[in-house]
Enzyme design. Structure first.
Site, PDB file in Angstrom:
ATOM      1  N   GLY A 167      39.903  34.722  37.166  1.00 17.18           N
ATOM      2  CA  GLY A 167      38.708  34.414  36.403  1.00 17.18           C
ATOM      3  C   GLY A 167      37.464  35.067  36.973  1.00 17.18           C
TER       4      GLY A 167
ATOM      5  CB  SER B 203      41.046  41.225  32.528  1.00 19.48           C
ATOM      6  OG  SER B 203      41.485  40.738  31.278  1.00 19.48           O
TER       7      SER B 203
ATOM      8  CD  GLU C  54      42.730  37.418  33.363  1.00 19.57           C
ATOM      9  OE1 GLU C  54      42.448  36.408  34.047  1.00 19.57           O
ATOM     10  OE2 GLU C  54      42.352  38.574  33.678  1.00 19.57           O
TER      11      GLU C  54
ATOM     12  CB  SER D 275      38.979  47.015  39.154  1.00 24.53           C
ATOM     13  OG  SER D 275      39.287  46.213  40.289  1.00 24.53           O
ATOM     14  CB  THR D 276      44.281  45.673  40.156  1.00 23.38           C
ATOM     15  OG1 THR D 276      43.325  45.307  41.151  1.00 23.38           O
ATOM     16  CG2 THR D 276      45.566  46.111  40.831  1.00 23.38           C
TER      17      THR D 276
HETATM   18  O1  DER Z   1      39.423  37.834  36.226  1.00 30.77           O
HETATM   19  C1  DER Z   1      40.603  37.989  36.560  1.00 30.77           C
HETATM   20  O2  DER Z   1      41.442  37.058  36.665  1.00 30.77           O
HETATM   21  C2  DER Z   1      41.037  39.364  36.929  1.00 30.77           C
HETATM   22  O3  DER Z   1      42.418  39.471  36.911  1.00 30.77           O
HETATM   23  C3  DER Z   1      40.431  39.689  38.249  1.00 30.77           C
HETATM   24  O4  DER Z   1      40.177  38.585  39.013  1.00 30.77           O
HETATM   25  C4  DER Z   1      41.187  40.675  39.082  1.00 30.77           C
HETATM   26  O5  DER Z   1      40.227  41.535  39.464  1.00 30.77           O
HETATM   27  P1  DER Z   1      40.473  42.910  40.210  1.00 30.77           P
HETATM   28  O6  DER Z   1      41.831  43.420  39.779  1.00 30.77           O
HETATM   29  O7  DER Z   1      39.352  43.748  39.692  1.00 30.77           O
HETATM   30  O8  DER Z   1      40.401  42.593  41.639  1.00 30.77           O
END
Ligand code: DER
Length: 236
Positions: free
Chosen positions: A100, A30, A108, A32-33
């Site tokens: 998280g 999950s 995850e 934005s990456t």
């Molecule tokens: O919530 C999570 O563990 C997601 O992987 C997150 O923390 C990663 O967020 P980003 O890819 O938007 O930086």
């Protein structure tokens, strides 16, 4: 932006390096990456992808798989995965990470553990020596609503996180509610405590009512970070 470019760099390098032709069951995290991970997987072409199935780590991840026209699977059908790609809020020098930030760390962690290979992808802000360096909001903890006040009291008292808070929603009155209908607590800890993330993770996990802790210790095989200068740093 430079940050978005660095996420894309990390995701492309990680997929190019680790997603092999024989990989069939793939976990998608999950945040934005991971959309850049999916973009790179799609670019491997329909021939390879029609033989694969993709397992989501929550609502957003499922939407990403479906909208990318990739085969959607369920962890019930595939309790063991070949590889899982996911983002992180911070990754230390031993590949322990805080996850998280997006309140998705329970599923995850299930897919991270179920995968033979777990790969992290992130922008340069997440690449730190010790956890808590940049990500100051604290360790995300998923708790059952019935127990949140008690867990909060324990964290602020004996566990040594006086600034622990229930994560409140921005576009909804009241607390954030996870895909599993639970609450999230964010618990900051002192630097020296975060130098041994496994110990504090275990102590938090033992609190009755805690469902999962956003510390992933000794789980990732490698972490890819895109840098501002266009290079990629790999930790393993
Ligand atoms: O919530 C999570 O563990 C997601 O992987 C997150 O923390 C990663 O967020 P980003 O890819 O938007 O930086």
């Amino acid at each position: 932006s430079v940050i978005e470019k660095s996420k894309r760099l990390a995701a492309f390098a990680a997929v190019d390096e680790h997603l092999l032709g024989e990989h069939r069951v793939i976990g998608i995290g999950s945040g934005s990456t991971v959309p850049y991970v999916v973009e790179r997987i799609v670019s491997q072409g329909p021939e390879l992808n029609k033989a694969r199935v993709f397992i989501p780590t929550g609502f957003q991840s499922k939407e990403l798989i479906v909208s990318s026209h990739l085969n959607l699977g369920d962890v019930d059908q595939y309790p063991t995965l070949d590889i899982t790609f996911d983002g992180a809020d911070e990754v230390d020098r031993d590949l322990n990470c805080i996850k998280g930030g997006g309140a998705c760390h329970l599923r995850e962690k299930v897919l991270a553990e179920a995968a033979k290979t777990f790969i992290l992808v992130a922008d340069y802000r997440k690449n730190v020596e010790f956890l808590g360096t940049n990500f100051s909001q604290g360790v995300p903890i998923e708790v059952v609503p019935f127990a949140y006040a008690k867990v909060l009291q324990n964290l602020r008292g004996t566990l040594g996180s006086p600034n622990a808070v229930l994560r409140m929603a921005k576009m909804k009155a009241g607390p954030v509610v996870s895909d599993n209908a639970n609450f999230i607590i964010d618990a900051p800890f002192a630097t020296d405590v975060m130098k041994d993330p496994y110990t504090i993770m275990a102590r938090i996990k033992m609190l009755t009512g805690v469902v999962e802790v956003g510390l992933f210790c000794h789980m990732a095989k490698a972490a890819y970070f895109g840098n501002e200068d266009g290079s990629v740093t790999v930790k393993w």
